[in-house]
Scaffold this motif. Structure first.
Motif, mmCIF file in Angstrom:
data_model
loop_
_atom_site.group_PDB
_atom_site.id
_atom_site.type_symbol
_atom_site.label_atom_id
_atom_site.label_comp_id
_atom_site.label_asym_id
_atom_site.label_seq_id
_atom_site.Cartn_x
_atom_site.Cartn_y
_atom_site.Cartn_z
ATOM 1 N N LEU A 222 20.807 7.240 16.751
ATOM 2 C CA LEU A 222 20.127 6.290 15.885
ATOM 3 C C LEU A 222 18.807 6.868 15.396
ATOM 4 C CD1 LEU A 222 20.473 3.274 14.904
ATOM 5 C CD2 LEU A 222 18.786 2.724 16.650
ATOM 6 N N LYS A 223 18.523 6.677 14.112
ATOM 7 C CA LYS A 223 17.266 7.126 13.525
ATOM 8 C C LYS A 223 16.575 5.930 12.876
ATOM 9 C CE LYS A 223 18.996 10.256 10.747
ATOM 10 N NZ LYS A 223 19.044 11.406 9.798
ATOM 11 N N ALA A 224 15.243 5.977 12.841
ATOM 12 C CA ALA A 224 14.464 4.905 12.219
ATOM 13 C C ALA A 224 13.551 5.495 11.159
ATOM 14 C CB ALA A 224 13.642 4.163 13.267
ATOM 15 N N TYR A 225 13.393 4.752 10.072
ATOM 16 C CA TYR A 225 12.544 5.166 8.961
ATOM 17 C C TYR A 225 11.608 4.014 8.607
ATOM 18 C CZ TYR A 225 16.330 8.579 8.168
ATOM 19 O OH TYR A 225 17.270 9.570 8.301
ATOM 20 N N VAL A 226 10.426 4.357 8.110
ATOM 21 C CA VAL A 226 9.517 3.349 7.570
ATOM 22 C C VAL A 226 9.204 3.741 6.130
ATOM 23 C CG1 VAL A 226 7.452 4.555 8.461
ATOM 24 C CG2 VAL A 226 7.343 2.104 7.888
ATOM 25 N N LEU A 227 9.218 2.759 5.231
ATOM 26 C CA LEU A 227 8.920 3.021 3.829
ATOM 27 C C LEU A 227 7.417 3.203 3.671
ATOM 28 C CD1 LEU A 227 10.111 3.232 0.968
ATOM 29 C CD2 LEU A 227 9.669 0.780 0.715
ATOM 30 N N VAL A 228 7.014 4.346 3.130
ATOM 31 C CA VAL A 228 5.596 4.679 2.998
ATOM 32 C C VAL A 228 5.048 4.206 1.652
ATOM 33 C CG1 VAL A 228 3.893 6.546 2.982
ATOM 34 C CG2 VAL A 228 5.841 6.629 4.562
ATOM 35 N N ARG A 229 5.676 4.658 0.577
ATOM 36 C CA ARG A 229 5.266 4.236 -0.774
ATOM 37 C C ARG A 229 6.385 4.579 -1.740
ATOM 38 N NH1 ARG A 229 2.195 8.849 0.317
ATOM 39 N NH2 ARG A 229 2.598 10.621 -1.096
ATOM 40 N N GLY A 230 6.487 3.792 -2.808
ATOM 41 C CA GLY A 230 7.569 4.026 -3.756
ATOM 42 C C GLY A 230 8.908 3.986 -3.045
ATOM 43 N N ARG A 231 9.666 5.086 -3.156
ATOM 44 C CA ARG A 231 10.932 5.222 -2.427
ATOM 45 C C ARG A 231 10.826 6.260 -1.315
ATOM 46 N NH1 ARG A 231 12.089 5.052 -7.899
ATOM 47 N NH2 ARG A 231 13.303 3.235 -8.593
#
Length: 217
Positions: A156-165
């Protein structure tokens, strides 16, 4: 490299793998002005011509490479990161007012390397991440968490949206820290295992799959 029909341009290789002489003129000028203005350029408002592709790659570990050589100068990496943009075509570009140049991104362009939790899980405190290029992102509806299963390993991997896409991939260590804060959601999220940040909840999986999820991290 790019979904568009433009023929990628070839730029000569510089001796240190990150010199100015091998890069497009607009990027070289941007680098030379880096110390004059520390604010982030308004890349989302620029609509320059597409000028092909540059042999620049952001590896899965967040490191940057130019023509096969690592870019070791942190200030230069942060500068390039400030003019990075991901467009609707799915490609990632370095953008200036006069050029838009495609680069390769193996996974996410940034890595989340530090996490802070303001409060405790019962109080629905807020999550904040710092990226490897200096962005500080408070997790909310505009900067959500996203979870995905890695095809090669099933992890499992997790991502956070920083800016734009543009997203930041959480390091493995931060994944464990994040999971320690996870619990069953409330209200419309009842029956789902996930992470709360303030008034927002980001589901990881149904509660029925929590045991399987544990094996994925």
């Amino acid at each position: 490299m790019t979904n568009q029909n433009d023929t990628p341009q070839a730029y000569p290789h510089s001796r240190d793998g990150a010199g100015l002489e091998g890069m497009p003129a607009s990027l070289s000028a941007l680098i030379s002005r880096a110390q004059e203005n520390q604010s982030r350029p308004p890349v989302e408002r620029w609509n320059p011509d597409h000028c092909g592709a540059l042999d620049m790659r952001i590896a899965a570990d967040g490191s940057w490479h130019y023509m096969g050589s690592p870019i070791g100068r942190e200030a230069l990496v942060r500068l390039f990161a400030s003019v990075l943009r991901k467009d609707e075509d799915g490609e990632t570009y370095l953008v200036t007012p006069v050029e838009k140049i495609a680069i390769t991104v193996d996974d996410a362009p940034f890595q989340a390397v530090e996490m802070a939790f303001d409060g405790d899980p019962d109080a629905r405190g807020g999550l904040t991440f710092r990226t490897n290029v200096g962005d500080v992102v408070a997790v909310d509806a505009d900067h959500p968490l996203r979870f995905a299963v890695e095809a090669s390993s099933g992890g499992l991997k997790a991502y956070v949206l920083v800016r734009g896409r543009l997203e930041a991939l959480l390091t493995r260590a931060l994944m464990f820290d994040l999971v320690a804060l996870a619990d069953e959601g409330q209200g419309e999220y009842a029956g789902h295992f996930g992470v709360a940040s303030g008034s927002d909840f980001f589901a990881i999986c149904p509660m029925a799959d929590v045991e399987r999820f544990g094996a994925m991290i």
